[in-house]
Design a protein around this motif. Structure first.
Motif: not given
Length: 719
Positions: A503-525, A536-540
């Motif tokens: 998700a961090d790599l997605d965010a750096r390249t401007g794919r914010t919507a895809q990064a958001l989905r992965r951050y949510r999946d990381a929160l669940d995991a 905590g990292r995922a929520m932030e």
């Protein structure tokens, strides 16, 4: 693990069979084919004949089965016409040695990297293919696309300019690409085939029995791969006549293609342990092998493995892949000096590759003659050796660390590098094979523990030598593999870490919507794995993604959740950062009272912690919030307080930025004289401080902009 006993005939075989390979010397034969290909370059296309300008690059197809010299002919064509293309020659393979198609995104990355252009991490295949076409637009380049499996692979990379030329190598037609000029290969003519044999045997053995030599060419059907194997067999047996080899082939029957028959005859003439090593080379990632890979597969020393590889290459079972001199070298390992020198030289041996036409034959032999457990053990040894090399490759960059020096001293000499530059060269040249090893290890499914260690070591080595930004495309691939293993093995903590990295790599390249989905999946995991850091990292990060999408209310909600967790765990430094981020989004959402309350809370946390520099920055942020809330007088008082703390922290850049902010506020309040005074002080500080110079003012303004912004990219930087 102790090294297994090795066939002592290996070194003798290497010395006895060492002869020039078929790759040495001028290109042989194919005069008619070359003439036709050269004429096709000049010939008008269908679009030109119809009066339209050709919209795309011309495609020349060299078709034929593996072993007929398709790639050699393509390279010779490129050698003859490459000078016409001022922007250079680009070459990539479109299939693995076993025939598996290479994904378009990987080949596109290779081409973009060869062009010196940035490659966005995780970009989809269509975007990367379009990037290649745009990069070649307006250029005059030649593309050699080797081992194409389908027309779709070629079409995805086809330049949209008639000034480029594409030479494709494939087994069959490329149906679907218009105006393709095919050149289908058969066997070599008799004279060229005899010349090829002569390179291995010398002229005498062919001229003394020309009929036997012509009969051997006929048995080989003029196929270069079969002729090369025949030449290697004769070169390893200087006492044998050409007629002897032809007689052996005739007595073996006529079943199977010539290459398979020659392979069987040459293989059966090898010592048993050399046969075993040759079979195990079919496990080498991407078909690439060096002394370390062969040593690990066979369980022998690198020195003995290097000798055996030289012998196998001399008999044409292998071919040279790249020049020596990029591997680890011995420094001060214990042992007799003569053996130390021998082991050091094994690291400088060349890499070889298994010819694609022989790889299926070797795999069939391995499946029929080796037990599955033995093959799995060989894979495990190879992965373990690769992990240790990667650990050594990373440790050499940490020369100031006593722990790293101790770790290096414990490694055998053949696993050490002479310096950071040698380690970087090794990592760069071995990178395709290392990534292939990771992919194969994950696909195997039985060696997941080793696969996880390999991927962790590979990530650390790439970051240590190239940095996160430069290695982002490779890191994206590796993190995706880590996620696959974590999902398969039900390892939620590792799955969360991999998803956060992706998700961090997605965010750096401007794919914010895809990064958001992965951050949510990381929160669940992270929640499944009871991992407070990941949650905590995922929520932030979810909050930061919403902030980047300008959804400030949702961003404030997620920052608030993350803040509550940090406070519950008494993580004060992280809580202070979240107070600041929460205040920023609340201010942008127009909730100024809440923003000021959280801004003051951030200041209080840093004051209690005694962090003067952080306290100064928090005051600076509070002053900005006060200004946005329409309280310029409060903002100026807070700015002056922040300047005092920045002075104590000796942060010149922050002092300059704050004085420039005060000057702007004074101008808005109608006091230009005081504003000029503040700007004059800032300019003198830039000239006298460590940040002085002609670019100092620009840096101060950049600092001001950094204070005013809170980008999503800072999430991964701070964490």
């Amino acid at each position: 693990m102790a090294d297994q006993a090795v066939d002592t005939d290996g070194a003798e075989l290497s010395q006895r069979a060492r002869r020039p390979s078929a790759a040495d010397g001028p290109f042989l034969g194919r005069t008619r084919e070359l003439k036709e290909l050269l004429a096709d370059i000049e010939r008008a296309g269908l679009d030109t004949l119809s009066g339209r300008k050709a919209p795309r690059a011309r495609v020349l197809l060299i078709a034929g089965r593996p072993g007929l010299g398709r790639t050699a002919l393509a390279r010779e064509l490129v050698r003859q016409v490459g000078h016409r293309y001022g922007d250079g020659v680009l070459r990539t393979r479109l299939s693995e040695p076993d025939g598996t198609p290479v994904p378009t995104e990987r080949t596109a990355r290779e081409l973009l990297d060869a062009l010196g252009l940035p490659v966005p991490a995780g970009a989809p295949p269509d975007e990367l293919g379009q990037a290649v076409r745009e990069a070649l637009s307006g250029r005059r380049a030649l593309l050699l696309l080797d081992d194409a499996v389908s027309a779709e692979q070629v079409d995805a990379l086809l330049p949209d300019t008639p000034d480029c030329l594409v030479v494709a190598v494939s087994e069959g037609p490329l149906t679907g690409i218009s105006d393709v000029r095919p050149c289908t290969l058969g066997g070599l003519d008799t004279k060229s085939a005899l010349d090829l044999l002569t390179r291995f045997t010398g002229a005498v053995r062919v001229t003394v029995d020309p009929r036997a030599a012509e009969g051997l060419v006929e048995e080989c059907a003029g196929q270069p791969a079969a002729l090369v194997l025949a030449g290697g067999w004769l070169a390893a047996r200087p006492e044998a006549a050409v007629a002897d080899l032809a007689r052996h082939l005739r007595s073996a029957g006529e079943e199977g293609p010539p290459t398979a028959r020659l392979f069987q005859l040459a293989y059966e003439g090898l010592p048993a342990l050399t046969q075993r090593l040759l079979r195990l080379l079919s496990l080498a990632p991407a078909g690439l092998v060096d002394a370390h890979t062969a040593s690990a597969l066979a369980g022998c020393s690198p020195r003995d493995a290097a000798a055996l590889l030289d012998g196998l290459a001399a008999q044409s079972f292998l071919r040279r892949a790249d020049p020596p001199g990029t591997g680890p070298s011995r420094t001060d390992a214990p042992g007799p000096e003569d053996r130390a020198r021998d082991e050091a030289r094994t690291s400088d041996r060349p890499r070889y590759e298994v010819p694609g036409c022989l790889l299926p034959l070797l795999r069939d032999r391995a499946r029929s003659q080796d037990r599955p457990a033995e093959l799995q053990l060989a894979r495990a040894r190879m992965l373990e050796r690769t992990v240790r090399l990667l650990q050594s490759c990373r440790a050499i960059t940490e020369t100031d660390s006593p722990q790293a020096r101790e770790k290096l001293a414990a490694l055998p000499g053949t696993l050490r590098f002479s310096g950071p530059r040698a380690a970087e060269d090794w990592l760069r040249t071995r990178q395709p094979a290392l990534l292939a090893a990771a992919r194969l290890a994950v696909a195997d499914g039985e060696l997941d523990t080793l696969a996880r260690r390999l991927m962790a070591a590979l990530v650390r080595a790439l970051v240590a030598h190239f940095g996160t930004e430069a290695a982002a495309p490779e890191l994206y691939l590796v993190h995706g593999l880590v996620r696959d293993v974590a999902e398969r093995r039900d390892l939620p903590r590792e799955e969360a870490a991999a998803l956060l990295n992706l998700a961090d790599l997605d965010a750096r390249t401007g794919r914010t919507a895809q990064a958001l989905r992965r951050y949510r999946d990381a929160l669940d995991a992270g929640r499944r794995g009871n991992d407070p850091y990941a949650t905590g990292r995922a929520m932030e990060s979810v909050g930061a993604a919403h902030q980047e999408l300008r959804d400030h209310d949702r961003a404030a909600d997620w920052y608030g959740r993350a803040l509550a967790q940090r406070l519950a765990r008494d993580e004060h430094a992280d809580a202070a950062r979240l107070y600041g981020r929460l205040a920023t989004v609340q201010s942008r959402a127009g909730r100024h009272d809440e923003a000021l309350r959280n801004g003051r809370a951030a200041v209080a946390v840093h004051r209690r912690a005694g962090d003067v520099a952080a306290h100064a920055r928090a005051l600076s942020e509070l002053a900005r919030l006060q200004e946005h809330a329409g309280r310029p007088a409060d903002s100026m008082r807070t700015c002056h307080e922040a300047i005092e703390y920045a002075r104590r922290a000796e942060d010149t850049r922050l002092q300059v930025a704050l004085r420039l902010r005060v000057a702007d506020t004074l101008e808005r309040l109608g006091d230009p004289a005081a504003a000029r005074l503040q700007r004059g002080v800032a300019e003198r500080m830039l000239g006298e401080g460590p940040e002085g110079g002609p670019d100092g003012a620009d840096r101060a303004l950049e600092q001001e902009q950094e204070i005013d912004s809170c980008e999503i990219r800072s999430t991964s930087d701070e964490d």
